[in-house]
Design a protein around this motif. Structure first.
Motif, PDB file in Angstrom:
ATOM      1  N   ARG A  73       0.833  -1.204   0.000  1.00 46.10           N
ATOM      2  CA  ARG A  73       0.000   0.000   0.000  1.00 46.10           C
ATOM      3  C   ARG A  73       0.870   1.258   0.000  1.00 46.10           C
ATOM      4  N   ALA A  74       1.889   1.258   0.864  1.00 45.96           N
ATOM      5  CA  ALA A  74       2.762   2.422   0.972  1.00 45.96           C
ATOM      6  C   ALA A  74       3.497   2.680  -0.344  1.00 45.96           C
ATOM      7  N   THR A  75       3.914   1.636  -1.024  1.00 47.02           N
ATOM      8  CA  THR A  75       4.642   1.792  -2.281  1.00 47.02           C
ATOM      9  C   THR A  75       3.760   2.428  -3.350  1.00 47.02           C
ATOM     10  N   ILE A  76       2.520   1.982  -3.460  1.00 51.09           N
ATOM     11  CA  ILE A  76       1.594   2.596  -4.414  1.00 51.09           C
ATOM     12  C   ILE A  76       1.298   4.032  -4.002  1.00 51.09           C
ATOM     13  N   LEU A  77       1.085   4.269  -2.725  1.00 53.59           N
ATOM     14  CA  LEU A  77       0.840   5.624  -2.236  1.00 53.59           C
ATOM     15  C   LEU A  77       2.014   6.555  -2.549  1.00 53.59           C
ATOM     16  N   SER A  78       3.223   6.025  -2.515  1.00 56.31           N
ATOM     17  CA  SER A  78       4.408   6.853  -2.746  1.00 56.31           C
ATOM     18  C   SER A  78       4.504   7.344  -4.182  1.00 56.31           C
ATOM     19  N   GLY A  79       3.739   6.708  -5.085  1.00 56.45           N
ATOM     20  CA  GLY A  79       3.767   7.129  -6.479  1.00 56.45           C
ATOM     21  C   GLY A  79       4.585   6.211  -7.358  1.00 56.45           C
ATOM     22  N   SER A  80       4.493   4.908  -7.124  1.00 58.74           N
ATOM     23  CA  SER A  80       5.282   3.956  -7.911  1.00 58.74           C
ATOM     24  C   SER A  80       4.667   3.663  -9.275  1.00 58.74           C
ATOM     25  N   TYR A  81       3.446   4.199  -9.535  1.00 55.92           N
ATOM     26  CA  TYR A  81       2.719   3.806 -10.737  1.00 55.92           C
ATOM     27  C   TYR A  81       2.647   2.278 -10.745  1.00 55.92           C
ATOM     28  N   MET A  82       2.969   1.629 -11.856  1.00 51.61           N
ATOM     29  CA  MET A  82       3.012   0.165 -11.874  1.00 51.61           C
ATOM     30  C   MET A  82       4.461  -0.323 -11.976  1.00 51.61           C
ATOM     31  N   LEU A  83       5.369   0.446 -11.398  1.00 52.40           N
ATOM     32  CA  LEU A  83       6.798   0.129 -11.455  1.00 52.40           C
ATOM     33  C   LEU A  83       7.305  -0.387 -10.114  1.00 52.40           C
ATOM     34  N   TYR A  84       6.396  -0.946  -9.302  1.00 55.49           N
ATOM     35  CA  TYR A  84       6.753  -1.378  -7.950  1.00 55.49           C
ATOM     36  C   TYR A  84       7.791  -2.485  -7.934  1.00 55.49           C
ATOM     37  N   GLU A  85       7.929  -3.237  -9.028  1.00 55.52           N
ATOM     38  CA  GLU A  85       8.924  -4.314  -9.049  1.00 55.52           C
ATOM     39  C   GLU A  85      10.349  -3.771  -9.128  1.00 55.52           C
ATOM     40  N   ARG A  86      10.498  -2.464  -9.371  1.00 54.32           N
ATOM     41  CA  ARG A  86      11.836  -1.863  -9.408  1.00 54.32           C
ATOM     42  C   ARG A  86      12.307  -1.422  -8.027  1.00 54.32           C
ATOM     43  N   PRO A 120       5.421  -9.390  -6.063  1.00 56.82           N
ATOM     44  CA  PRO A 120       4.403  -8.780  -6.924  1.00 56.82           C
ATOM     45  C   PRO A 120       2.974  -9.116  -6.541  1.00 56.82           C
ATOM     46  N   GLU A 121       2.747 -10.323  -6.019  1.00 59.19           N
ATOM     47  CA  GLU A 121       1.367 -10.696  -5.676  1.00 59.19           C
ATOM     48  C   GLU A 121       0.765  -9.820  -4.589  1.00 59.19           C
ATOM     49  N   ALA A 122       1.607  -9.175  -3.766  1.00 53.61           N
ATOM     50  CA  ALA A 122       1.096  -8.284  -2.717  1.00 53.61           C
ATOM     51  C   ALA A 122       0.406  -7.056  -3.307  1.00 53.61           C
ATOM     52  N   PHE A 123       0.678  -6.772  -4.581  1.00 49.20           N
ATOM     53  CA  PHE A 123       0.122  -5.591  -5.234  1.00 49.20           C
ATOM     54  C   PHE A 123      -1.132  -5.890  -6.053  1.00 49.20           C
ATOM     55  N   ALA A 124      -1.571  -7.143  -6.083  1.00 47.25           N
ATOM     56  CA  ALA A 124      -2.643  -7.554  -6.992  1.00 47.25           C
ATOM     57  C   ALA A 124      -3.882  -6.673  -6.878  1.00 47.25           C
ATOM     58  N   GLU A 125      -4.347  -6.392  -5.674  1.00 45.40           N
ATOM     59  CA  GLU A 125      -5.514  -5.540  -5.468  1.00 45.40           C
ATOM     60  C   GLU A 125      -5.119  -4.129  -5.032  1.00 45.40           C
ATOM     61  N   THR A 126      -4.042  -4.043  -4.250  1.00 45.84           N
ATOM     62  CA  THR A 126      -3.633  -2.752  -3.702  1.00 45.84           C
ATOM     63  C   THR A 126      -3.386  -1.709  -4.784  1.00 45.84           C
ATOM     64  N   ARG A 127      -2.844  -2.122  -5.920  1.00 49.56           N
ATOM     65  CA  ARG A 127      -2.504  -1.151  -6.972  1.00 49.56           C
ATOM     66  C   ARG A 127      -3.727  -0.427  -7.515  1.00 49.56           C
ATOM     67  N   TYR A 128      -4.911  -0.982  -7.282  1.00 45.80           N
ATOM     68  CA  TYR A 128      -6.142  -0.328  -7.723  1.00 45.80           C
ATOM     69  C   TYR A 128      -6.805   0.495  -6.618  1.00 45.80           C
ATOM     70  N   GLN A 129      -6.340   0.333  -5.393  1.00 41.93           N
ATOM     71  CA  GLN A 129      -7.050   0.902  -4.245  1.00 41.93           C
ATOM     72  C   GLN A 129      -6.390   2.142  -3.655  1.00 41.93           C
ATOM     73  N   MET A 130      -5.071   2.291  -3.824  1.00 43.78           N
ATOM     74  CA  MET A 130      -4.342   3.368  -3.180  1.00 43.78           C
ATOM     75  C   MET A 130      -4.116   4.522  -4.150  1.00 43.78           C
ATOM     76  N   PRO A 131      -4.304   5.779  -3.692  1.00 47.06           N
ATOM     77  CA  PRO A 131      -4.004   6.929  -4.551  1.00 47.06           C
ATOM     78  C   PRO A 131      -2.503   7.152  -4.672  1.00 47.06           C
ATOM     79  N   ASN A 132      -2.104   7.826  -5.753  1.00 41.97           N
ATOM     80  CA  ASN A 132      -0.704   8.173  -5.982  1.00 41.97           C
ATOM     81  C   ASN A 132      -0.435   9.533  -5.336  1.00 41.97           C
ATOM     82  N   CYS A 133       0.456   9.565  -4.335  1.00 39.61           N
ATOM     83  CA  CYS A 133       0.738  10.804  -3.601  1.00 39.61           C
ATOM     84  C   CYS A 133       2.083  11.426  -3.982  1.00 39.61           C
ATOM     85  N   SER A 134       2.772  10.857  -4.977  1.00 43.24           N
ATOM     86  CA  SER A 134       4.024  11.425  -5.513  1.00 43.24           C
ATOM     87  C   SER A 134       4.993  11.837  -4.416  1.00 43.24           C
TER      88      SER A 134
END
Length: 401
Positions: A217-230, A237-251
């Protein structure tokens, strides 16, 4: 007066240690590449930020680490990742710095302030009462100025009440309680690499946790877009399956330049901790020699990082405390006072945070009314600190006599 003027400290309390040569070389490499954004990498390249995340994760002893633009952003993202929602009550220390209640306000929370003890730690009895009174389910625990409360006792209280603990470790990078690093007790920890903290990138911060879902959740919130594997210390990656759609991007991503200058500092952090503690010990002994100054007790369970020092002047009036500031300043010693009626520089107290609900905090107010604070920059020597302590004692005696 001539003797007083002659005994004047001439070094600068805001002077930081120079960055290691390796930091400068790494910074130049990043600048020459032009690739300052953490995801602007060539094929097969790890990148400075991902490397730093893995290195700090291993140093801290956590499962996951996320590098961010500031400690304040880490606090906000941690609360969001733990489910804090607008209108929720979030408990925190009555003695802290403005970014802590500011972070609570930024996520729409309502801060409920908990009293402190005379040794600047969270009052666990008042914590229990505030949990019962407010029904709060999040504690943003500020380890203010490097002082840890009894962490085992605190976690028993919070675990039994279903309260999630987020540790603000901006002042306790490397501090231990019974051998365990601060930040490894609660659900999430937040660190700062702002200029006056234990590592210096101007601004910057980390979030660490052992919880894969919160890390995602924190990674998506930080503004990772869909580049969290970097990321260098993130969950699978499976931890992001639903989270990537639920958390806003806070840059709030850390950039490569800041990461590059931090990595060599992390290598030297333990050495710097030892140096800070040596400066603290000399200063503390010097202040304790005065029968008018009350130094802050350190429990045996705490292994500190003494990058700043606090003391109290019990029985002194507000006018006398102002006079001590002036007398110390005349001797070249820069003190901060937490009892001032108006906020000054980095120093303020809960009465200045008028966006909060009104709080009655008589014990905290009594402690803060005579509480002084001073940085111990690494460029100082032990002889410098012994001299500064003498000058403070002189200033106190001058005002008291």
């Amino acid at each position: 007066m001539e003797d007083i003027v002659a005994r004047k400290f001439t070094r600068v309390f805001t002077q930081q240690a120079p960055l290691p040569a390796e930091s400068m070389q790494a910074a130049m490499s990043v600048l020459e590449s032009g690739r300052l954004h953490r995801y602007n990498l060539v094929p097969g390249e790890t990148g400075e930020v991902a490397a730093l995340e893995a290195e700090f994760r291993d140093w801290q002893g956590s499962s996951y680490c996320l590098a961010l633009t500031s400690g304040g952003q880490a606090l906000q993202i941690a609360m969001r990742a733990c489910g804090a929602a607008p209108g929720d009550v979030v408990l925190t220390n009555a003695f802290t710095l403005a970014p802590v209640p500011g972070a609570i306000a930024a996520v729409g929370g309502r801060a409920a302030l908990v009293e402190i003890t005379e040794d600047l730690r969270l009052d666990l009895g008042d914590l229990e009462q505030k949990i019962a009174d407010t029904g709060a389910r999040v504690l943003l625990l500020s380890h203010m100025r490097g002082h840890l409360c009894d962490m085992e006792a605190l976690m028993r209280i919070c675990d039994s009440a279903g309260v999630t603990v987020i540790e603000d470790c901006a002042h306790t990078m490397g501090v231990r309680w019974n051998g365990r690093r601060s930040g490894n007790f609660g659900k999430v920890a937040c660190f700062s690499t702002q200029t006056y903290k234990h590592m210096n990138s101007g601004e910057g911060g980390f979030l660490t946790t052992d919880d894969a879902e919160i890390a995602a959740r924190a990674t998506i919130l930080s503004g990772s877009y869909m580049l969290y594997e970097r990321h260098g210390a993130g969950p699978a990656p499976e931890a992001f399956a639903e989270t990537r759609y639920q958390m806003p991007n806070c840059s709030a991503r850390m950039d490569s330049l800041r990461a590059a200058i931090l990595r060599p500092q992390l290598v030297r952090l333990e050495e710097n901790i030892s140096a800070w503690n040596a400066l603290y010990a000399v200063t503390d002994r010097g202040l304790a020699a005065s029968n008018r100054i009350r130094t802050i007790a350190r429990p045996a369970s705490e292994t500190p990082v003494g990058s700043s020092i606090q003391f109290r002047l019990p029985g002194f009036s507000a006018a006398q405390c102002e006079a001590v500031l002036a007398a110390a300043d005349a001797r070249g010693v820069e003190l901060k006072w937490f009892g001032a009626a108006e906020p000054r520089g980095f120093t303020s107290n809960h009465q200045s945070w008028r966006y909060l609900d009104t709080h009655s905090l008589p014990r905290t107010d009594r402690v803060l009314s005579t509480l002084f604070d001073m940085r111990l920059p690494l460029p100082f020597t032990e002889q410098d600190c012994a001299f500064v302590a003498e000058l403070i004692c002189e200033a106190v005696d001058e005002v008291a006599s």
